[in-house]
Scaffold this motif. Sequence first.
Motif, PDB file in Angstrom:
ATOM      1  N   SER A 190     -60.100  45.425  28.743  1.00 39.28           N
ATOM      2  CA  SER A 190     -59.341  45.106  27.537  1.00 39.28           C
ATOM      3  C   SER A 190     -58.267  46.154  27.227  1.00 39.28           C
ATOM      4  CB  SER A 190     -60.295  45.022  26.356  1.00 39.28           C
ATOM      5  OG  SER A 190     -60.984  46.250  26.257  1.00 39.28           O
ATOM      6  N   ASP A 191     -58.367  47.314  27.811  1.00 44.46           N
ATOM      7  CA  ASP A 191     -57.443  48.382  27.418  1.00 44.46           C
ATOM      8  C   ASP A 191     -57.183  49.290  28.620  1.00 44.46           C
ATOM      9  OD1 ASP A 191     -55.888  49.917  25.753  1.00 44.46           O
ATOM     10  OD2 ASP A 191     -57.545  51.149  25.048  1.00 44.46           O
ATOM     11  N   SER A 192     -55.930  49.388  29.034  1.00 50.25           N
ATOM     12  CA  SER A 192     -55.642  50.338  30.108  1.00 50.25           C
ATOM     13  C   SER A 192     -54.344  51.068  29.798  1.00 50.25           C
ATOM     14  CB  SER A 192     -55.560  49.625  31.453  1.00 50.25           C
ATOM     15  OG  SER A 192     -54.551  48.671  31.409  1.00 50.25           O
ATOM     16  N   PHE A 193     -54.343  52.331  30.119  1.00 52.25           N
ATOM     17  CA  PHE A 193     -53.146  53.138  29.859  1.00 52.25           C
ATOM     18  C   PHE A 193     -53.159  54.349  30.782  1.00 52.25           C
ATOM     19  CE2 PHE A 193     -56.502  54.446  26.923  1.00 52.25           C
ATOM     20  CZ  PHE A 193     -56.562  55.816  27.131  1.00 52.25           C
ATOM     21  N   ILE A 194     -51.992  54.966  30.899  1.00 53.65           N
ATOM     22  CA  ILE A 194     -51.880  56.214  31.656  1.00 53.65           C
ATOM     23  C   ILE A 194     -51.332  57.277  30.714  1.00 53.65           C
ATOM     24  CG2 ILE A 194     -50.850  57.374  33.655  1.00 53.65           C
ATOM     25  CD1 ILE A 194     -50.434  54.688  34.942  1.00 53.65           C
ATOM     26  N   VAL A 195     -51.976  58.432  30.707  1.00 55.57           N
ATOM     27  CA  VAL A 195     -51.426  59.567  29.976  1.00 55.57           C
ATOM     28  C   VAL A 195     -50.627  60.388  30.992  1.00 55.57           C
ATOM     29  CG1 VAL A 195     -51.970  61.735  28.808  1.00 55.57           C
ATOM     30  CG2 VAL A 195     -53.222  59.649  28.218  1.00 55.57           C
ATOM     31  N   ILE A 196     -49.357  60.602  30.667  1.00 54.14           N
ATOM     32  CA  ILE A 196     -48.474  61.374  31.554  1.00 54.14           C
ATOM     33  C   ILE A 196     -48.260  62.742  30.916  1.00 54.14           C
ATOM     34  CG2 ILE A 196     -46.183  61.486  32.590  1.00 54.14           C
ATOM     35  CD1 ILE A 196     -46.005  58.432  32.200  1.00 54.14           C
ATOM     36  N   GLY A 197     -48.792  63.779  31.517  1.00 51.84           N
ATOM     37  CA  GLY A 197     -48.661  65.136  30.963  1.00 51.84           C
ATOM     38  C   GLY A 197     -47.589  65.904  31.716  1.00 51.84           C
ATOM     39  N   LEU A 198     -46.714  66.542  30.955  1.00 52.47           N
ATOM     40  CA  LEU A 198     -45.646  67.344  31.568  1.00 52.47           C
ATOM     41  C   LEU A 198     -45.692  68.764  31.004  1.00 52.47           C
ATOM     42  CD1 LEU A 198     -42.919  67.711  33.139  1.00 52.47           C
ATOM     43  CD2 LEU A 198     -41.782  66.866  31.072  1.00 52.47           C
ATOM     44  N   GLY A 199     -45.768  69.731  31.896  1.00 54.23           N
ATOM     45  CA  GLY A 199     -45.652  71.137  31.506  1.00 54.23           C
ATOM     46  C   GLY A 199     -44.396  71.675  32.158  1.00 54.23           C
ATOM     47  N   LEU A 200     -43.512  72.265  31.350  1.00 52.47           N
ATOM     48  CA  LEU A 200     -42.239  72.748  31.899  1.00 52.47           C
ATOM     49  C   LEU A 200     -41.960  74.130  31.317  1.00 52.47           C
ATOM     50  CD1 LEU A 200     -40.001  71.299  33.672  1.00 52.47           C
ATOM     51  CD2 LEU A 200     -38.812  70.942  31.517  1.00 52.47           C
ATOM     52  N   ASN A 201     -41.721  75.082  32.194  1.00 55.51           N
ATOM     53  CA  ASN A 201     -41.435  76.439  31.726  1.00 55.51           C
ATOM     54  C   ASN A 201     -39.992  76.499  31.238  1.00 55.51           C
ATOM     55  OD1 ASN A 201     -44.004  77.239  32.646  1.00 55.51           O
ATOM     56  ND2 ASN A 201     -43.207  77.654  34.687  1.00 55.51           N
ATOM     57  N   CYS A 202     -39.840  76.664  29.928  1.00 56.20           N
ATOM     58  CA  CYS A 202     -38.479  76.707  29.359  1.00 56.20           C
ATOM     59  C   CYS A 202     -38.018  78.148  29.199  1.00 56.20           C
ATOM     60  CB  CYS A 202     -38.463  76.024  27.999  1.00 56.20           C
ATOM     61  SG  CYS A 202     -38.874  74.291  28.110  1.00 56.20           S
ATOM     62  N   VAL A 203     -38.820  78.955  28.503  1.00 57.14           N
ATOM     63  CA  VAL A 203     -38.342  80.314  28.191  1.00 57.14           C
ATOM     64  C   VAL A 203     -38.916  81.381  29.108  1.00 57.14           C
ATOM     65  CG1 VAL A 203     -37.802  79.841  25.784  1.00 57.14           C
ATOM     66  CG2 VAL A 203     -40.104  80.567  26.386  1.00 57.14           C
ATOM     67  N   ARG A 204     -40.135  81.158  29.615  1.00 63.35           N
ATOM     68  CA  ARG A 204     -40.750  82.203  30.444  1.00 63.35           C
ATOM     69  C   ARG A 204     -41.770  81.593  31.385  1.00 63.35           C
ATOM     70  NH1 ARG A 204     -44.549  86.374  29.711  1.00 63.35           N
ATOM     71  NH2 ARG A 204     -45.144  85.740  27.617  1.00 63.35           N
ATOM     72  N   ALA A 205     -41.779  82.121  32.616  1.00 62.82           N
ATOM     73  CA  ALA A 205     -42.747  81.634  33.600  1.00 62.82           C
ATOM     74  C   ALA A 205     -43.887  82.632  33.720  1.00 62.82           C
ATOM     75  CB  ALA A 205     -42.067  81.476  34.953  1.00 62.82           C
TER      76      ALA A 205
ATOM     77  N   GLY B 204     -46.540  85.033  35.537  1.00 66.49           N
ATOM     78  CA  GLY B 204     -46.505  85.766  36.809  1.00 66.49           C
ATOM     79  C   GLY B 204     -47.914  85.873  37.376  1.00 66.49           C
ATOM     80  N   GLY B 205     -48.023  86.485  38.549  1.00 66.07           N
ATOM     81  CA  GLY B 205     -49.334  86.779  39.127  1.00 66.07           C
ATOM     82  C   GLY B 205     -50.097  85.557  39.588  1.00 66.07           C
ATOM     83  N   LEU B 206     -49.441  84.431  39.834  1.00 62.06           N
ATOM     84  CA  LEU B 206     -50.143  83.237  40.313  1.00 62.06           C
ATOM     85  C   LEU B 206     -50.100  83.198  41.848  1.00 62.06           C
ATOM     86  CD1 LEU B 206     -48.955  80.516  37.778  1.00 62.06           C
ATOM     87  CD2 LEU B 206     -50.978  81.963  37.716  1.00 62.06           C
ATOM     88  N   ASP B 207     -50.742  82.181  42.398  1.00 64.25           N
ATOM     89  CA  ASP B 207     -50.767  82.054  43.859  1.00 64.25           C
ATOM     90  C   ASP B 207     -49.484  81.422  44.402  1.00 64.25           C
ATOM     91  OD1 ASP B 207     -51.233  79.643  42.670  1.00 64.25           O
ATOM     92  OD2 ASP B 207     -52.861  79.029  43.998  1.00 64.25           O
ATOM     93  N   GLN B 208     -48.496  81.229  43.536  1.00 65.75           N
ATOM     94  CA  GLN B 208     -47.203  80.746  44.007  1.00 65.75           C
ATOM     95  C   GLN B 208     -46.100  81.275  43.083  1.00 65.75           C
ATOM     96  OE1 GLN B 208     -46.650  76.436  43.536  1.00 65.75           O
ATOM     97  NE2 GLN B 208     -48.628  76.353  42.518  1.00 65.75           N
ATOM     98  N   ALA B 209     -44.855  81.271  43.604  1.00 70.10           N
ATOM     99  CA  ALA B 209     -43.728  81.778  42.813  1.00 70.10           C
ATOM    100  C   ALA B 209     -43.432  80.790  41.682  1.00 70.10           C
ATOM    101  CB  ALA B 209     -42.513  81.925  43.701  1.00 70.10           C
ATOM    102  N   THR B 210     -43.051  81.327  40.529  1.00 74.74           N
ATOM    103  CA  THR B 210     -42.784  80.480  39.365  1.00 74.74           C
ATOM    104  C   THR B 210     -41.432  80.849  38.744  1.00 74.74           C
ATOM    105  OG1 THR B 210     -43.875  82.060  37.924  1.00 74.74           O
ATOM    106  CG2 THR B 210     -45.239  80.273  38.782  1.00 74.74           C
ATOM    107  N   THR B 211     -40.882  79.920  38.004  1.00 69.34           N
ATOM    108  CA  THR B 211     -39.638  80.222  37.287  1.00 69.34           C
ATOM    109  C   THR B 211     -39.588  79.417  35.998  1.00 69.34           C
ATOM    110  OG1 THR B 211     -37.233  80.459  37.544  1.00 69.34           O
ATOM    111  CG2 THR B 211     -38.189  78.433  38.391  1.00 69.34           C
ATOM    112  N   SER B 212     -38.603  79.753  35.159  1.00 71.70           N
ATOM    113  CA  SER B 212     -38.370  78.976  33.931  1.00 71.70           C
ATOM    114  C   SER B 212     -36.881  78.653  33.864  1.00 71.70           C
ATOM    115  CB  SER B 212     -38.777  79.775  32.694  1.00 71.70           C
ATOM    116  OG  SER B 212     -37.881  80.862  32.508  1.00 71.70           O
ATOM    117  N   LEU B 213     -36.532  77.673  33.025  1.00 72.06           N
ATOM    118  CA  LEU B 213     -35.125  77.282  32.892  1.00 72.06           C
ATOM    119  C   LEU B 213     -34.287  78.471  32.437  1.00 72.06           C
ATOM    120  CD1 LEU B 213     -35.695  73.842  31.110  1.00 72.06           C
ATOM    121  CD2 LEU B 213     -35.040  74.211  33.508  1.00 72.06           C
ATOM    122  N   THR B 214     -34.796  79.194  31.430  1.00 63.14           N
ATOM    123  CA  THR B 214     -34.039  80.319  30.878  1.00 63.14           C
ATOM    124  C   THR B 214     -33.879  81.427  31.915  1.00 63.14           C
ATOM    125  OG1 THR B 214     -34.786  79.807  28.655  1.00 63.14           O
ATOM    126  CG2 THR B 214     -34.082  82.073  29.052  1.00 63.14           C
TER     127      THR B 214
END
Length: 255
Positions: A124-139, A141-151
Amino acid sequence: MSSVLAQLNSVIDECESTNDLAKKLAEAGAPHGSWISVRRQGMGRGRLGRKWESIEGNLFLSLIARIAPSESWSWVPMATAVAVAECLREFNPKLEVQIKWPNDLWLGGSKLGGILCEATGTRSDSFIVIGLGLNCVRAPGGLDQATTSLTEFLSSKSSRVEVTADEIRMPLVSAILETLSELQSKGSGALLERYNRHAALKQGTSIEWITDGQFHTGIVEGVGISGELLVRENGVLAKLYAEDVKVRPLKSSLK
Ligand code: BT5
């Protein structure tokens, strides 16, 4: 209106995960296209139980998509990635955002953002939740991959170019909803072409991945009709599905 629905289409101060909140909102009847965003996210989630580092000032957004279950469901994360990449390029042409299969957002070879889609389907009910995480001001550090932010990407030593979550949120919501309606009306064919235009793992890229504890390497052939990555390994064509593997390009092979 149920009190939880009063939060729809707004930016609230804090929550654990906007995807969890959006699921509650959808279960309370939130319509297709509604969204929730938060300034501080306590327990942001990535795919396969991974953590999403949520630094205040960045964008944390979840949209509710009510699309009848069909083969187009498997394309929703990739359609979202196409929409985000194109929207950011339009916002500032210097933002040549690429999509690393399946739906990582990359800028200058570093991770800028990620998408977590979670589907719930009952008769009776189906939906998808679309989650977006975006680095705007600061990424983070120290993760297992390189990161960046828009700013950070747009700024130089002498000038800071700040891009805030508040200025890009609504253009992103509109772009995602437009691309989803195109997916529904035209199917994945047209999207595949747009996806390929922004793909980081282009045909001929050497990649490595692990399946069932086994280490593999192969050469990318493209993306299949269900969004799977087609890879040739020792002459044999393999299909990789996003739920099963994490792929990484071999550095020397990136173009
Ligand atoms: C993703 O997972 O990339 C999907 C992330 C989705 C986050 C949003 S925020 C709003 C909504 N609410 C939630 O609770 N989630 C969604 P995955 O492909 O599994 O990538 C996770 C990996 O990315 C981690 O293991 C780190 O290597 C890296 N990572 C974590 N935080 C990061 C960040 N802020 N920026 C760049 N990379 C990050």
